[in-house]
Design a protein around this motif. Structure first.
Motif: not given
Length: 312
Positions: A151-159
């Motif tokens: 369900g969750i696939i992603g990259v880190a959000p902007p700092r």
């Protein structure tokens, strides 16, 4: 030569309930390497079945060790991909996803779901999983074929966004709960930080479009991903494809605006891959683009469009 890496499902390799660009990477890989990781069902001890013999020791260790975050999801990572820089695209080839537990849970929970005011008789069920037959059995006897995905696939959000709670999907991906993002699909994510900082979690055994009661079949999952840095192909928002279809993704609090974004993204990508102008791409989307509700329960609702590549 590309290398394969495995991340053990131990608490030091996971976070609970958030995505954050300041989280220290659990692994560094080169572009083109593959990574196998595991995750546990979202939720806490209230989601465990009554039969204690079914409680995996590594799941209990994660429950006992990880400090609670603003969301319920166990997320593995982040993985630092060498060479990835802000403005690049991370290509995520989803290679495999298999349940690691003999059960999952489905729940109706307070103030959640598509009809929270109508369903107040809260309940957990624990369908059993038959790995050999690739099915789960509901308490009333119905068998459903498994179709597992993260369900969750992603990259880190902007700092600058700080620590983002795991339930809400955004431009970095995250809790998109899109059942089409399964083995054989490729997801493209915009990179906001050095190394991209790839995460995955929230294992699902099977889910309908909408995920209307708030959960899929929440279960443990192991999966493999190939992570490739792309500078020749830019995305500003998650986009995906399968061997047969392009897949645009729209996310917004308003379902209408999520649908508009999915259509807008598909028009943009069709134009980029063909010699069609925007009007022609828009008309093509109207003729053969299938607009579907991804989920209606994650804060930002999801809509995705599938368009067969054979017509490009």
């Amino acid at each position: 030569m590309p290398m394969h890496h495995t991340i053990p499902p131990t608490p030091e390799n996971m976070v609970l309930g958030y995505l954050d660009a300041t989280t220290q990477p659990v692994l560094e890989v080169d572009s083109g390497d593959t990574v196998t990781l595991s995750s546990f069902p979202a939720g806490g001890r209230e989601s465990l079945p009554a039969d204690r013999s079914l409680w995996p020791a590594d799941y209990l260790a994660a429950l006992d060790t990880l400090p609670p975050g603003p969301g319920p999801h166990f997320i593995t990572g982040p993985v630092y991909v060498r060479g990835a820089k802000p403005g690049d695209t991370l290509q995520v080839d989803i290679l495999d996803a298999k349940p690691t537990m003999d059960w999952g849970f489905v729940a109706i929970l307070p103030l959640l779901g598509t009809l929270p005011e109508e369903f107040t008789d809260y309940e957990h069920i624990h369908p059993r999983i038959d790995h050999a037959r690739n099915v789960c059995t509901l308490p009333w006897g119905t068998e459903l074929p498994l179709d597992p995905f993260f369900g969750i696939i992603g990259v880190a959000p902007p700092r600058a966004w700080g620590r983002c709670a795991s339930p809400v999907p955004r431009a970095f991906g995250g809790n998109m709960d899109n059942k089409e993002l399964k083995p054989g699909a490729t997801l493209y994510l915009p990179v906001f930080n050095e190394g991209a900082l790839f995460f995955a979690g929230d294992g699902h055994g099977v889910q309908g479009d909408g995920e209307v009661c708030i959960t899929a079949l929440e279960t443990g999952l192991a999966g493999s991903f190939r992570l490739t840095v792309r500078r020749d192909f830019r995305v500003d928002f998650p986009f995906a494809e399968t061997p047969t279809h392009l897949m645009s993704i729209g996310l917004d609090e308003d379902l209408d605006d999520a649908a508009k974004q999915a259509v807008r993204e598909m028009v943009k990508h069709v134009c980029a891959r063909t010699n069609l102008n925007r009007n022609q791409a828009y008309m093509l989307c109207s003729l053969i683009g299938d607009l579907r509700v991804t989920q209606t329960v994650d804060g930002n609702k999801g809509v995705h469009m599938l368009l067969a590549k054979k017509y490009l």
